[in-house]
Design a protein around this motif. Structure first.
Motif, PDB file in Angstrom:
ATOM      1  N   VAL A 115       8.502  -0.145  -3.856  1.00 49.40           N
ATOM      2  CA  VAL A 115       8.566   1.239  -3.075  1.00 49.40           C
ATOM      3  C   VAL A 115       7.368   1.394  -2.370  1.00 49.40           C
ATOM      4  CG1 VAL A 115       9.212   3.885  -3.110  1.00 49.40           C
ATOM      5  CG2 VAL A 115      10.384   2.149  -4.650  1.00 49.40           C
ATOM      6  N   THR A 116       7.499   1.829  -0.940  1.00 44.89           N
ATOM      7  CA  THR A 116       6.168   2.430  -0.289  1.00 44.89           C
ATOM      8  C   THR A 116       6.308   4.064  -0.271  1.00 44.89           C
ATOM      9  OG1 THR A 116       6.092   0.304   0.879  1.00 44.89           O
ATOM     10  CG2 THR A 116       5.086   2.190   1.840  1.00 44.89           C
ATOM     11  N   MET A 117       5.311   4.406  -0.687  1.00 46.08           N
ATOM     12  CA  MET A 117       5.424   6.060  -0.926  1.00 46.08           C
ATOM     13  C   MET A 117       4.498   6.652   0.470  1.00 46.08           C
ATOM     14  SD  MET A 117       5.596   7.281  -4.663  1.00 46.08           S
ATOM     15  CE  MET A 117       6.039   8.965  -4.177  1.00 46.08           C
ATOM     16  N   ARG A 140      -4.975   1.494  -3.959  1.00 51.40           N
ATOM     17  CA  ARG A 140      -4.265   0.820  -2.889  1.00 51.40           C
ATOM     18  C   ARG A 140      -3.714   1.920  -1.855  1.00 51.40           C
ATOM     19  NH1 ARG A 140      -1.872  -4.039  -3.964  1.00 51.40           N
ATOM     20  NH2 ARG A 140      -2.404  -5.114  -6.170  1.00 51.40           N
ATOM     21  N   MET A 141      -4.518   2.858  -1.574  1.00 50.64           N
ATOM     22  CA  MET A 141      -3.879   4.155  -0.891  1.00 50.64           C
ATOM     23  C   MET A 141      -4.663   3.871   0.570  1.00 50.64           C
ATOM     24  SD  MET A 141      -4.743   8.223  -1.082  1.00 50.64           S
ATOM     25  CE  MET A 141      -6.206   8.052  -0.950  1.00 50.64           C
ATOM     26  N   GLU A 142      -3.989   4.144   1.730  1.00 55.19           N
ATOM     27  CA  GLU A 142      -4.697   3.974   3.036  1.00 55.19           C
ATOM     28  C   GLU A 142      -4.427   5.595   3.660  1.00 55.19           C
ATOM     29  OE1 GLU A 142      -3.463   0.915   5.641  1.00 55.19           O
ATOM     30  OE2 GLU A 142      -4.005  -0.595   4.140  1.00 55.19           O
ATOM     31  N   HIS A 164       0.982  -1.283   0.001  1.00 54.46           N
ATOM     32  CA  HIS A 164       0.019   0.089  -0.122  1.00 54.46           C
ATOM     33  C   HIS A 164       1.033   1.146  -0.060  1.00 54.46           C
ATOM     34  CE1 HIS A 164      -3.627  -2.268   0.958  1.00 54.46           C
ATOM     35  NE2 HIS A 164      -3.002  -3.063   1.763  1.00 54.46           N
ATOM     36  N   TYR A 165       0.354   2.468  -0.396  1.00 50.10           N
ATOM     37  CA  TYR A 165       0.824   3.659  -0.053  1.00 50.10           C
ATOM     38  C   TYR A 165      -0.137   4.670   0.764  1.00 50.10           C
ATOM     39  CZ  TYR A 165      -2.016   5.589  -3.771  1.00 50.10           C
ATOM     40  OH  TYR A 165      -3.246   6.025  -4.524  1.00 50.10           O
ATOM     41  N   TYR A 166       0.623   5.421   1.641  1.00 49.42           N
ATOM     42  CA  TYR A 166      -0.226   6.151   2.530  1.00 49.42           C
ATOM     43  C   TYR A 166      -0.294   7.517   2.559  1.00 49.42           C
ATOM     44  CZ  TYR A 166       0.715   1.423   4.836  1.00 49.42           C
ATOM     45  OH  TYR A 166       0.769   0.098   4.825  1.00 49.42           O
ATOM     46  N   LEU A 167      -1.374   8.062   2.956  1.00 55.67           N
ATOM     47  CA  LEU A 167      -1.650   9.496   3.198  1.00 55.67           C
ATOM     48  C   LEU A 167      -2.024   9.812   4.701  1.00 55.67           C
ATOM     49  CD1 LEU A 167      -2.045  12.477   2.005  1.00 55.67           C
ATOM     50  CD2 LEU A 167      -4.541  11.642   1.380  1.00 55.67           C
ATOM     51  N   ILE A 168      -0.832  10.404   5.143  1.00 55.63           N
ATOM     52  CA  ILE A 168      -1.211  10.805   6.705  1.00 55.63           C
ATOM     53  C   ILE A 168      -1.683  12.112   6.787  1.00 55.63           C
ATOM     54  CG2 ILE A 168       0.197  11.222   8.717  1.00 55.63           C
ATOM     55  CD1 ILE A 168       2.090   9.140   7.705  1.00 55.63           C
ATOM     56  N   MET A 169      -2.890  12.354   7.271  1.00 56.34           N
ATOM     57  CA  MET A 169      -3.695  13.749   7.361  1.00 56.34           C
ATOM     58  C   MET A 169      -3.733  14.125   8.720  1.00 56.34           C
ATOM     59  SD  MET A 169      -6.604  13.148   4.760  1.00 56.34           S
ATOM     60  CE  MET A 169      -6.988  14.982   5.065  1.00 56.34           C
ATOM     61  N   LEU A 197       3.288  11.158  -9.279  1.00 51.77           N
ATOM     62  CA  LEU A 197       3.741  10.688  -8.120  1.00 51.77           C
ATOM     63  C   LEU A 197       2.643   9.333  -7.621  1.00 51.77           C
ATOM     64  CD1 LEU A 197       4.323  13.654  -5.795  1.00 51.77           C
ATOM     65  CD2 LEU A 197       5.986  12.108  -7.194  1.00 51.77           C
ATOM     66  N   GLN A 198       1.372   9.862  -7.861  1.00 56.94           N
ATOM     67  CA  GLN A 198       0.142   8.827  -7.335  1.00 56.94           C
ATOM     68  C   GLN A 198       0.458   7.342  -8.395  1.00 56.94           C
ATOM     69  OE1 GLN A 198      -3.801   9.924  -7.549  1.00 56.94           O
ATOM     70  NE2 GLN A 198      -4.508   8.287  -6.095  1.00 56.94           N
ATOM     71  N   GLN A 199       0.541   7.853  -9.741  1.00 60.89           N
ATOM     72  CA  GLN A 199       0.828   6.576 -10.696  1.00 60.89           C
ATOM     73  C   GLN A 199       1.751   5.623 -10.098  1.00 60.89           C
ATOM     74  OE1 GLN A 199       1.013   8.494 -14.544  1.00 60.89           O
ATOM     75  NE2 GLN A 199      -0.987   8.196 -14.815  1.00 60.89           N
ATOM     76  N   ARG A 200       3.064   6.427  -9.915  1.00 59.16           N
ATOM     77  CA  ARG A 200       4.109   5.675  -9.319  1.00 59.16           C
ATOM     78  C   ARG A 200       3.948   4.830  -8.133  1.00 59.16           C
ATOM     79  NH1 ARG A 200       8.334   4.514 -12.788  1.00 59.16           N
ATOM     80  NH2 ARG A 200       8.672   6.240 -14.096  1.00 59.16           N
ATOM     81  N   ALA A 201       3.139   5.597  -7.141  1.00 55.02           N
ATOM     82  CA  ALA A 201       2.928   4.924  -5.859  1.00 55.02           C
ATOM     83  C   ALA A 201       1.900   3.716  -5.973  1.00 55.02           C
ATOM     84  CB  ALA A 201       1.952   5.899  -4.923  1.00 55.02           C
ATOM     85  N   GLU A 202       0.846   3.779  -6.867  1.00 55.10           N
ATOM     86  CA  GLU A 202       0.177   2.571  -7.264  1.00 55.10           C
ATOM     87  C   GLU A 202       0.681   1.599  -7.803  1.00 55.10           C
ATOM     88  OE1 GLU A 202      -3.087   2.039  -6.765  1.00 55.10           O
ATOM     89  OE2 GLU A 202      -3.875   4.095  -6.020  1.00 55.10           O
TER      90      GLU A 202
END
Length: 551
Positions: free
Chosen positions: A287-289, A308-310, A154-159, A274-279
């Motif tokens: 890579v985990t972004m 695949r974003m959390e 997964h890749y992550y968005l910390i808010m 960036l999101q395309q690469r992260a996916e």
């Protein structure tokens, strides 16, 4: 043997015999080509006839055509040798340069990242042997497992709001593994600066030190910033493949303060890249972004393409954790144990925001600092959103629309607090009133203002799309502003003035001219399908005017 007449020498050693033998031997040898032999100066001096014979020889003359062919062959051979050598040197340099680039990027993920060291000093993160951190949050365990490669796919968005401890948790997790397999950079609104920071984090020069342009017409650096970022991602992908084959763990790339990227076409293109690469990398465990953001609009942008974003929501500390953190801060700075009642009073005024707690703990008078923080937040809100009442000029109407909408929302949040069952919990602490985002837009009667208010840290939009005050001191400022004498009437007057100006803007004034001597306009509606109206100017007859004058 006769020795008398020649001084006792043998007949074979006499001069006449020796000359006869030499001439006979020279007749047997062909004249051309000459035989390679050394003729010493001593022999030439002893036998002057031999020297004269060599001098009389004439070499054959070479034709002009053969000379031209020989020169052309020499030139062609030189050009071929130089060209082949130049090509081999250029190819060797190009291959060695690409190999060196990959080695430098691999070195960026080795232990002892200097970026981690500098960030840790700025964030005051303890270094070994004092490895105990001040505040241990519940989310820290998951972030530790993400950065050490245990959790992948997964890749992550910390808010979270500004100052709640998002970056500190990431740096703490990096410190525990000494930055192995991790790289971190700060985002920026300008793409060129973002490109430079990405290159610094990955130790990638974007071909700026490449001299292979001498071997070609154009160098690879002649491109845009976005294309350079794409090339850096390609290089990182190659390094990630080698890293996964060696350790079976993904690399970690952290982009801090993603909200600083502009919400325009260039910023959206960058986030999409960036999101395309992260996916792609999350699906292949390369890579985990991790994207760290304070603003809600980044989530809205990612939501459109996310599979695949959390999302991890980081909020203020609960009351118990905040009191312990404040006590640790105070113990470190002043070596004192603070009474629990004072700690609770501090929490009641500033909440569990780590940045506020740190500022309060460093001051001598904590309660005075709490009030100062509230005044700073109040001043910031008033400077941005104060209303001007019924006497405002029509030139500032657009700004007053935005300001009055913010005041209406602040008043609605204060009024909702009276309708809530409880606004304070002894275990969790403050419970700030909030509205769903669509409801907040309905209250403001505008849907385009709320995101800008979130960017200015006046209001906060959570990961669940709830709108509330950005902090506890800001909500206290809302309550003080709304409690001012005559504030509600002043807000109503402002709204009425805005409505009046808008009404004037929608009204068109028709001025009728040339109505003299009793003339008038006659307006009739056409009979045709278009239904157009016709305006006719009708003047009085001159006879009627004369009769009116005589009478």
């Amino acid at each position: 043997m006769m020795l008398a007449r020649h001084g006792g020498r043998p007949a074979s050693h006499r001069p006449a015999v020796w000359c006869q033998r030499y001439i006979a031997s020279r007749r047997a040898v062909p004249f051309w080509p000459p035989r390679q032999q050394s003729l010493s100066t001593t022999t030439a001096k002893r036998h002057p006839g031999i020297q004269e014979a060599y001098a009389r020889r004439e070499e054959p003359q070479q034709s002009l055509l053969s000379k031209m062919g020989e020169a052309a062959a020499t030139t062609l051979a030189s050009v071929v040798v130089l060209g082949v050598g130049f090509a081999i040197a250029g190819y060797t340099y190009h291959k060695s340069y690409k190999h060196l680039q990959l080695k430098k990027i691999q070195n960026a993920f080795e232990p002892g990242d200097p970026v981690l060291t500098l960030a840790a000093i700025g964030k005051e993160i303890p270094a070994p042997p004092n490895a105990q951190h001040w505040v241990l949050r519940e989310e820290q365990t998951k972030i530790d497992r993400i950065l050490d490669g245990t959790i992948k796919g997964h890749y992550y968005l910390i808010m979270g709001e500004k100052g709640c401890g998002k970056s500190s948790m990431l740096l703490e997790a990096m410190r525990k593994i000494d930055g192995v397999g991790c790289a971190m950079l700060e985002a920026h609104a300008d793409l060129e600066i973002f490109r430079s920071r990405l290159g610094k984090a990955l130790d990638y020069e974007f071909h700026e030190d490449y001299i292979g342009g001498y071997f070609s017409e154009r160098g690879p650096r002649e491109s845009t910033a976005l294309l350079d970022i794409e090339r850096a991602m390609n290089k990182l992908e190659k390094v990630a493949l080698l890293h996964r084959a060696k350790t079976n763990k993904p690399l970690i790339l952290i982009i801090n303060q993603t909200h600083l990227i502009r919400d325009d076409d260039d910023g959206k293109d960058l986030l999409e890249l960036l999101q395309q690469r992260a996916e792609q990398w999350a699906a292949s465990n390369l890579v985990t972004m991790i994207f760290n953001s304070d603003d809600y609009w980044v989530y809205e942008r990612f939501k459109q393409l996310a599979t695949r974003m959390e999302v991890m929501s980081i909020t203020d500390l609960p009351k118990a954790h905040a009191l312990r953190a404040l006590q640790k801060y105070r113990q470190r700075y002043f070596s004192e144990v603070v009474d629990k009642s004072i700690l609770e009073e501090v929490y009641d005024r500033v909440g569990g925001r780590l940045s506020f707690l740190n500022r309060v703990a460093k001051s001598h008078d904590m309660l005075t600092t709490c009030d100062r923080i509230k005044e700073i937040e109040k001043t910031w809100f008033l400077n941005q959103c104060w209303i001007l009442g019924s006497d405002m000029d029509d030139d500032v109407m657009d700004q007053q629309k935005w300001a009055s909408a913010a005041m209406v929302l602040a008043l609605a949040l204060v009024d909702k607090e009276d309708q809530m069952d409880h606004t304070y919990d002894q275990e969790t602490g403050h419970v700030l009133p909030s509205y769903p985002m669509h409801k907040a837009q309905e209250i403001m009667t505008r849907a385009d203002f709320i995101r800008e208010l979130d960017r200015l840290n006046l209001f906060s939009i959570t990961s669940t799309a709830d709108v509330r005050a950005s902090s506890v001191p800001m909500h206290r400022a809302f309550k003080e502003i709304c409690a001012l004498p005559g504030f509600r009437q002043f807000l109503d007057d402002t709204l009425e003035r805005i409505a009046a100006i808008e009404s004037l803007g929608r009204t068109r004034e028709l001025v009728a001219k040339d109505l003299v001597l009793g003339g008038k306009y006659e307006i009739t509606k056409g009979i045709g399908w278009d239904g157009k109206a016709e305006v006719t100017l009708k003047q009085k007859d001159e006879d009627d005017n004369d009769n009116d004058g005589k009478s």
